[in-house]
Design an enzyme around this catalytic site. Sequence first.
Site, PDB file in Angstrom:
ATOM      1  CG  ASN A  14       0.610 -34.322  -3.236  1.00  0.00           C
ATOM      2  OD1 ASN A  14      -0.469 -34.838  -2.990  1.00  0.00           O
ATOM      3  ND2 ASN A  14       1.034 -33.239  -2.621  1.00  0.00           N
ATOM      4  CG  HIS A  17      -5.754 -34.006  -5.575  1.00  0.00           C
ATOM      5  ND1 HIS A  17      -6.613 -33.213  -4.847  1.00  0.00           N
ATOM      6  CD2 HIS A  17      -4.659 -33.255  -5.802  1.00  0.00           C
ATOM      7  CE1 HIS A  17      -6.064 -32.019  -4.672  1.00  0.00           C
ATOM      8  NE2 HIS A  17      -4.871 -32.031  -5.241  1.00  0.00           N
ATOM      9  CG  HIS A  50      -0.811 -30.444   2.471  1.00  0.00           C
ATOM     10  ND1 HIS A  50      -0.980 -29.314   1.695  1.00  0.00           N
ATOM     11  CD2 HIS A  50      -0.794 -30.012   3.751  1.00  0.00           C
ATOM     12  CE1 HIS A  50      -1.058 -28.245   2.478  1.00  0.00           C
ATOM     13  NE2 HIS A  50      -0.968 -28.645   3.727  1.00  0.00           N
ATOM     14  NE  ARG A  52      -5.598 -27.517   2.756  1.00  0.00           N
ATOM     15  CZ  ARG A  52      -5.023 -26.502   2.094  1.00  0.00           C
ATOM     16  NH1 ARG A  52      -4.149 -26.748   1.139  1.00  0.00           N
ATOM     17  NH2 ARG A  52      -5.331 -25.265   2.378  1.00  0.00           N
ATOM     18  NE  ARG A  56      -8.990 -28.122   1.803  1.00  0.00           N
ATOM     19  CZ  ARG A  56      -8.720 -26.928   1.281  1.00  0.00           C
ATOM     20  NH1 ARG A  56      -8.329 -26.846   0.029  1.00  0.00           N
ATOM     21  NH2 ARG A  56      -8.841 -25.829   1.981  1.00  0.00           N
ATOM     22  CD  GLU A  77       3.086 -31.225  -0.017  1.00  0.00           C
ATOM     23  OE1 GLU A  77       3.729 -31.379  -1.057  1.00  0.00           O
ATOM     24  OE2 GLU A  77       1.867 -30.977   0.008  1.00  0.00           O
ATOM     25  CB  THR A 108      -0.165 -24.714  -1.088  1.00  0.00           C
ATOM     26  OG1 THR A 108      -0.550 -25.948  -0.494  1.00  0.00           O
ATOM     27  CG2 THR A 108       0.705 -23.938  -0.133  1.00  0.00           C
ATOM     28  CD  GLU A 158       7.982 -28.886  -2.945  1.00  0.00           C
ATOM     29  OE1 GLU A 158       8.271 -29.763  -2.103  1.00  0.00           O
ATOM     30  OE2 GLU A 158       6.919 -28.868  -3.585  1.00  0.00           O
ATOM     31  CG  HIS A 197       1.627 -25.750  -6.167  1.00  0.00           C
ATOM     32  ND1 HIS A 197       0.620 -25.222  -6.915  1.00  0.00           N
ATOM     33  CD2 HIS A 197       1.067 -26.123  -4.994  1.00  0.00           C
ATOM     34  CE1 HIS A 197      -0.492 -25.246  -6.205  1.00  0.00           C
ATOM     35  NE2 HIS A 197      -0.251 -25.806  -5.038  1.00  0.00           N
TER      36      HIS A 197
HETATM   37  N1  PXP Z   1       4.458 -29.216  -3.343  1.00  0.00           N
HETATM   38  C1  PXP Z   1       3.761 -28.616  -2.352  1.00  0.00           C
HETATM   39  C2  PXP Z   1       4.522 -27.975  -1.242  1.00  0.00           C
HETATM   40  C3  PXP Z   1       2.350 -28.613  -2.337  1.00  0.00           C
HETATM   41  O1  PXP Z   1       1.678 -27.998  -1.344  1.00  0.00           O
HETATM   42  C4  PXP Z   1       1.668 -29.293  -3.380  1.00  0.00           C
HETATM   43  C5  PXP Z   1       0.178 -29.375  -3.351  1.00  0.00           C
HETATM   44  O2  PXP Z   1      -0.226 -30.096  -2.224  1.00  0.00           O
HETATM   45  C6  PXP Z   1       2.437 -29.917  -4.387  1.00  0.00           C
HETATM   46  C7  PXP Z   1       3.822 -29.832  -4.355  1.00  0.00           C
HETATM   47  C8  PXP Z   1       1.802 -30.651  -5.529  1.00  0.00           C
HETATM   48  O3  PXP Z   1       1.093 -29.750  -6.313  1.00  0.00           O
HETATM   49  P1  PXP Z   1       0.191 -30.277  -7.518  1.00  0.00           P
HETATM   50  O4  PXP Z   1      -0.900 -31.115  -6.907  1.00  0.00           O
HETATM   51  O5  PXP Z   1      -0.303 -29.019  -8.156  1.00  0.00           O
HETATM   52  O6  PXP Z   1       1.072 -31.093  -8.403  1.00  0.00           O
END
Ligand code: PXP
Length: 247
Positions: A14, A17, A50, A52, A56, A77, A108, A158, A197
Amino acid sequence: MPNQNSYNIVLGVNIDHVASLRQSRLTHYPDPVHAAYIAEMAGADVITFHLREDRRHIQDRDVALLKQTVGCRTNLEMAVTEEMLSMALRTKPDDCCLVPEKREELTTEGGLNVLADPDKIREATLRLTEEEIRVSLFIDPDPEQIDAAVKCGASAIELHTGTYAQLRGEPREKELHRLMEAADYADNQGLIVNAGHGLDYSNVSALAAIPQIRELNIGHSIIARSIFTGLESAVYEMLKLIQDARK
Ligand code: PXP
């Protein structure tokens, strides 16, 4: 009956960030598209992002460019809103993971409550599936939510691992057990089981060892480590932990 199914496991990186850092100064760098390229070269199987509602981190332009440039699977996402559905149907990522979204949250928090609005989720799932987008519902490890996901026609779920990641000691072991039972139950219902997550280099192995889990989506810990080690090495180290847990 105990489930004997076991699958290969893949890593979805992901890249949100990277975009968070860019948006913190409204510059054009660092570019999540660039990050996706490096993550893919390092062995990521899926690039996850994602979009949003408050934009952001990931921007509309990123979604379009990622779809055009990523060679492996793309996983968008998104909240279940008309705006996001139109975006997904226009850009056609390989996968869409439907998530709950609150503007005030840091990230989330908690899974989608499929039972609360099954008609809306079923309709969204159908519209995306008709366009050959694989739909995954981001849910807590709860059999009622799994049953509801099946009824909505989703092909994947998921499992939300945020609670597992936050707990320590015996409570964490209990949550891990809950995730194991949920993965087994969902797999028996014919669902593809993914998870994610809050996963990091110290807690991922126990999750990756669950044989029914086919994909882990991990962002924050990989991007955080990449500041010190570079993204290629951060992705590679995570992949190695995941693959080793399956041996
Ligand atoms: N899976 C989903 C559905 C999420 O919303 C997120 C965060 O955007 C992640 C995985 C990844 O989470 P993390 O950044 O804590 O690894």
